[in-house]
Enzyme design. Structure first.
Site, PDB file in Angstrom:
ATOM      1  N   GLU A 285       0.832  -1.212   0.000  1.00 61.69           N
ATOM      2  CA  GLU A 285       0.000   0.000   0.000  1.00 61.69           C
ATOM      3  C   GLU A 285       0.864   1.259   0.000  1.00 61.69           C
ATOM      4  O   GLU A 285       0.541   2.237  -0.682  1.00 61.69           O
ATOM      5  CB  GLU A 285      -0.948   0.016   1.204  1.00 61.69           C
ATOM      6  CG  GLU A 285      -2.251  -0.715   0.945  1.00 61.69           C
ATOM      7  CD  GLU A 285      -3.345  -0.366   1.952  1.00 61.69           C
ATOM      8  OE1 GLU A 285      -3.090   0.408   2.896  1.00 61.69           O
ATOM      9  OE2 GLU A 285      -4.466  -0.882   1.788  1.00 61.69           O
ATOM     10  N   GLU A 288       2.183   1.835  -3.401  1.00 58.88           N
ATOM     11  CA  GLU A 288       1.130   2.366  -4.274  1.00 58.88           C
ATOM     12  C   GLU A 288       0.881   3.846  -3.982  1.00 58.88           C
ATOM     13  O   GLU A 288       0.696   4.656  -4.900  1.00 58.88           O
ATOM     14  CB  GLU A 288      -0.147   1.545  -4.062  1.00 58.88           C
ATOM     15  CG  GLU A 288      -1.183   1.727  -5.143  1.00 58.88           C
ATOM     16  CD  GLU A 288      -2.338   0.738  -5.020  1.00 58.88           C
ATOM     17  OE1 GLU A 288      -3.273   0.854  -5.815  1.00 58.88           O
ATOM     18  OE2 GLU A 288      -2.304  -0.136  -4.114  1.00 58.88           O
ATOM     19  N   CYS A 310      -7.966  -2.629   3.535  1.00 55.62           N
ATOM     20  CA  CYS A 310      -7.757  -3.740   4.461  1.00 55.62           C
ATOM     21  C   CYS A 310      -9.057  -4.283   5.044  1.00 55.62           C
ATOM     22  O   CYS A 310      -9.097  -5.405   5.523  1.00 55.62           O
ATOM     23  CB  CYS A 310      -6.850  -3.303   5.605  1.00 55.62           C
ATOM     24  SG  CYS A 310      -5.226  -2.800   5.034  1.00 55.62           S
ATOM     25  N   SER A 330      -6.848   1.297  -2.912  1.00 58.80           N
ATOM     26  CA  SER A 330      -5.637   0.524  -3.169  1.00 58.80           C
ATOM     27  C   SER A 330      -6.041  -0.865  -3.639  1.00 58.80           C
ATOM     28  O   SER A 330      -7.031  -1.430  -3.180  1.00 58.80           O
ATOM     29  CB  SER A 330      -4.813   0.416  -1.885  1.00 58.80           C
ATOM     30  OG  SER A 330      -3.846  -0.606  -1.991  1.00 58.80           O
ATOM     31  N   LYS A 369     -14.801 -11.012   7.280  1.00 56.01           N
ATOM     32  CA  LYS A 369     -13.681 -11.849   6.842  1.00 56.01           C
ATOM     33  C   LYS A 369     -14.160 -13.226   6.395  1.00 56.01           C
ATOM     34  O   LYS A 369     -13.535 -13.867   5.549  1.00 56.01           O
ATOM     35  CB  LYS A 369     -12.664 -11.997   7.977  1.00 56.01           C
ATOM     36  CG  LYS A 369     -11.927 -10.719   8.345  1.00 56.01           C
ATOM     37  CD  LYS A 369     -10.961 -10.304   7.273  1.00 56.01           C
ATOM     38  CE  LYS A 369     -10.159  -9.084   7.687  1.00 56.01           C
ATOM     39  NZ  LYS A 369      -9.296  -8.602   6.580  1.00 56.01           N
ATOM     40  N   GLU A 372     -15.226 -12.623   2.917  1.00 53.06           N
ATOM     41  CA  GLU A 372     -14.053 -12.330   2.094  1.00 53.06           C
ATOM     42  C   GLU A 372     -13.323 -13.605   1.696  1.00 53.06           C
ATOM     43  O   GLU A 372     -12.869 -13.749   0.549  1.00 53.06           O
ATOM     44  CB  GLU A 372     -13.116 -11.402   2.865  1.00 53.06           C
ATOM     45  CG  GLU A 372     -11.884 -10.994   2.075  1.00 53.06           C
ATOM     46  CD  GLU A 372     -10.895 -10.192   2.898  1.00 53.06           C
ATOM     47  OE1 GLU A 372     -10.327  -9.219   2.375  1.00 53.06           O
ATOM     48  OE2 GLU A 372     -10.682 -10.541   4.075  1.00 53.06           O
ATOM     49  N   GLU A 377     -12.039 -14.605  -6.343  1.00 55.85           N
ATOM     50  CA  GLU A 377     -10.711 -14.117  -6.724  1.00 55.85           C
ATOM     51  C   GLU A 377      -9.628 -14.510  -5.730  1.00 55.85           C
ATOM     52  O   GLU A 377      -8.437 -14.379  -6.024  1.00 55.85           O
ATOM     53  CB  GLU A 377     -10.720 -12.591  -6.905  1.00 55.85           C
ATOM     54  CG  GLU A 377     -11.126 -11.788  -5.697  1.00 55.85           C
ATOM     55  CD  GLU A 377     -12.608 -11.423  -5.670  1.00 55.85           C
ATOM     56  OE1 GLU A 377     -12.934 -10.323  -5.194  1.00 55.85           O
ATOM     57  OE2 GLU A 377     -13.435 -12.253  -6.112  1.00 55.85           O
ATOM     58  N   CYS A 518     -11.157  -2.409  14.143  1.00 55.59           N
ATOM     59  CA  CYS A 518     -11.305  -3.851  14.366  1.00 55.59           C
ATOM     60  C   CYS A 518     -11.462  -4.221  15.835  1.00 55.59           C
ATOM     61  O   CYS A 518     -12.001  -5.289  16.149  1.00 55.59           O
ATOM     62  CB  CYS A 518     -10.106  -4.597  13.791  1.00 55.59           C
ATOM     63  SG  CYS A 518      -9.844  -4.294  12.033  1.00 55.59           S
TER      64      CYS A 518
END
Length: 589
Positions: A285, A288, A310, A330, A369, A372, A377, A518
């Site tokens: 990151e 980037e 994230c 990002s 999560k 995810e 992908e 979190c």
């Protein structure tokens, strides 16, 4: 603000005008039971439903009983909270709720953490005298992250307030009447077909078992029992300052070493730290960010501000609600997914195990999560990079099933090479932590100077506007405008600004779906609205960061070694293949 004096159970109390009877009672430690009430002090939000009526009290001069949570104080008010009339009314309300509620407490995921169950015990309800219409029956809604069991919904509307008012996702609302009344999605579609982000904040505030996480703990037990599998586990930074609460520790207590010991004793072959992957995320990151800034300063038209990526819940949010901005985030994967990709490639090759025989388990404070990990992908030929994502609550349950007590375990270290981490990786678990970690690295890369003082307090202490923080960070002569959004409601406000021309000229934005980050994730131990719990967890992460020998991601020796041996450099073709992703517009109801 003017003050009002009232009397509650013979005790005089003075509170600001506009306060409720409930707030006044709590000021003098008089406990009035509640179910629907939800007071989110940190974000100035109260659930105004006043629907359960379990908090009724007697007010002198008033014929009917008054709900304490929705009755404003007036000068000279005299309130009684413990008369026979009040106790009888509360018990009747409780029995009415129980008459339309399943009696499967033994197998309910919220058993032991259920406010309705606690009240039944408190009022000594051993039999429900009220009978009538047969209990309504709804089909369970099973999504990759959250289970909705609407038979257990008590219409407290807490989840609705959280989803609509705080997070502004707009998925949940009250439908139907009488026994069939529940909080559900638009047109009663499954969560998977809605704009739900799986942030899990609805699960955190649900007082009963109507909303729970999808439990994968037994699948993990089966994997541990399979001699043909190599089972690897990673633990997120926010878990280590909350797990202890399930074992009697004070909120914010750091139990990193005991947690690693427990996981190893449970049979995991390798115990690693997601903080390692957080450091890896910063490498990508920050690369980037520096690249976009350099091109921008050279006059190129590049997408700014760069948005951190994230948090999977906020990624779900932008894909469904701001698809026109999908070129801004990002492309770096989250630490969970970076870890899975590296574990099943670099590490699998190191130990000579085919990826199909490796099971990667993540311990996360987050329910998004779980979703995810199932995204197409993030798999290779149908084999996911992360096989199972468990919440902090699920890990606590597994440890208890194994008959371990954290207090009895000597601290142990994580395994190498994916267990070494820095303080920058630790602070990922709090709002503002990701961008501060990136700034520690980007500063040295841009200026070429060593950063002696790594704390960027302006990113922690900048003036808050309803959860939005904006601060300046100087990289030598280059001044960056950085935004931080905590919670999806605040995210919406900041993204609307970006969509309308970015008037604050922001160069980078960190977004965390859960208020506070979190540490307040949907999979953390239930804190029952106590903001001091979240503050203590935050302080625990800052303490661990301060105690780390290395506090910048690019100085992590195992990260340096990973690039030297495998990825060549941040932003390389191989790094992009393994550590980056893409986003797609998602059409949902």
């Amino acid at each position: 603000m003017s003050e009002v004096k009232i009397i509650i159970d013979g005790k005089e109390v003075q509170v600001p005008a506009g306060s409720t009877v409930l707030e006044a009672a709590r000021k003098i430690d008089i406990d009035i039971p509640t179910l629907c009430h939800l007071d989110l002090h940190d974000i100035k939000m109260v659930n105004k439903a006043a629907s359960c009526r379990i908090c009724v009290v007697e007010v002198e001069g008033r014929r009917n009983l008054a709900p304490a949570c929705a009755t404003p104080v007036v000068p000279g008010m005299v309130v009684k909270t413990n008369t026979i009339r009040v106790l009888e009314a509360r018990k009747t309300v409780l029995e009415l709720l129980l008459s339309d509620h399943p009696k499967d407490c033994l197998v309910c995921a919220k058993s032991g953490n259920c406010d309705l169950q606690d009240l039944a015990i408190r009022f000594g309800v051993r039999d429900v005298r009220i009978t009538g219409k047969a209990q309504s029956e709804y089909v369970k809604d099973l999504s990759p992250s959250i289970i909705r069991d609407m038979d257990k919904c008590i219409m407290c509307r807490r989840c609705e307030t959280m989803c609509n008012e705080v997070q502004t996702v707009g998925v949940l609302s009250g439908i139907n009447r009488g026994f069939d009344a529940v909080v559900s999605t638009s047109f009663e579609v499954p969560l998977e077909d809605s704009t739900c982000t799986y942030c899990g904040q609805c699960v955190q505030v649900c007082p009963v078992g109507a909303l729970t996480e999808k439990d994968h703990s037994w699948e993990v037990v089966e994997a541990l029992a399979d001699p043909d599998k190599v089972v690897v586990v990673q633990t997120a930074p926010a878990v280590r300052v909350a797990l202890g609460e399930e074992f009697g520790y004070e909120a914010g207590t750091i139990v990193t070493g005991q947690m690693a010991a427990a996981l190893r004793k449970m049979g995991f072959d390798y115990v690693f730290d997601t903080d390692f992957a957080a450091d890896l995320t910063i490498m990508e990151e920050a690369t980037e960010l520096v690249d976009r800034l350099t091109r921008h300063l050279n006059g190129e038209d590049v997408p700014l501000p760069l948005l951190t990526s994230c948090c999977p819940a906020w990624v779900n949010f932008i894909e469904t609600q701001f698809p026109e901005l999908l070129d801004i985030p990002s492309s770096a994967r989250s630490p969970q997914q970076m870890f899975g990709a590296i574990a099943k490639s670099y590490f699998a090759e190191k130990i000579g195990v085919p990826r199909e025989k490796m099971v990667v388990v993540s311990i996360m404070p987050c329910l998004a999560k779980k979703y995810e990990a199932t995204r197409d992908e993030f798999s290779v030929n149908g084999n996911p990079d992360v096989d199972y994502s468990l919440s902090t609550r699920e890990l606590a349950s597994l440890i208890k099933r194994a008959n371990f007590d954290l207090a009895d375990l000597a601290e142990e270290d994580f395994d190498n090479p994916l267990g070494e981490s820095t303080g920058a990786g630790v602070i990922f678990g709090k709002t503002g932590g990701v961008i501060e970690a990136a700034t520690r690295t980007a500063y040295e890369w841009v200026t070429g100077e060593k950063l002696e003082k790594v704390e960027f307090h302006q990113l922690r202490d900048a003036t808050a506007e309803q959860g939005i923080r904006v601060a300046e960070v100087a990289f030598g002569e280059l001044v960056l405008n950085i935004g931080i959004a905590s919670g999806l409601g605040n995210t919406r406000m900041l993204l609307e600004e970006v969509k309308n021309g970015n008037p604050r000229n922001l160069h980078a934005i960190e977004i965390m779906a859960c208020p506070g980050g979190c540490i307040n994730g949907g999979g953390q131990p239930y804190h029952h609205g106590k903001i001091e719990v979240i503050k203590k967890r935050t302080q625990g992460l800052l303490k661990e960061d301060e105690g780390k020998a290395i506090r910048k991601s690019h100085e992590n020796p195992d990260i340096v070694k990973l690039y030297e041996e495998y990825l060549t450099k941040p932003g390389s073709e191989k790094a992009h293949h393994l550590l980056h992703t893409h986003y797609n517009k998602k059409e949902r109801v």
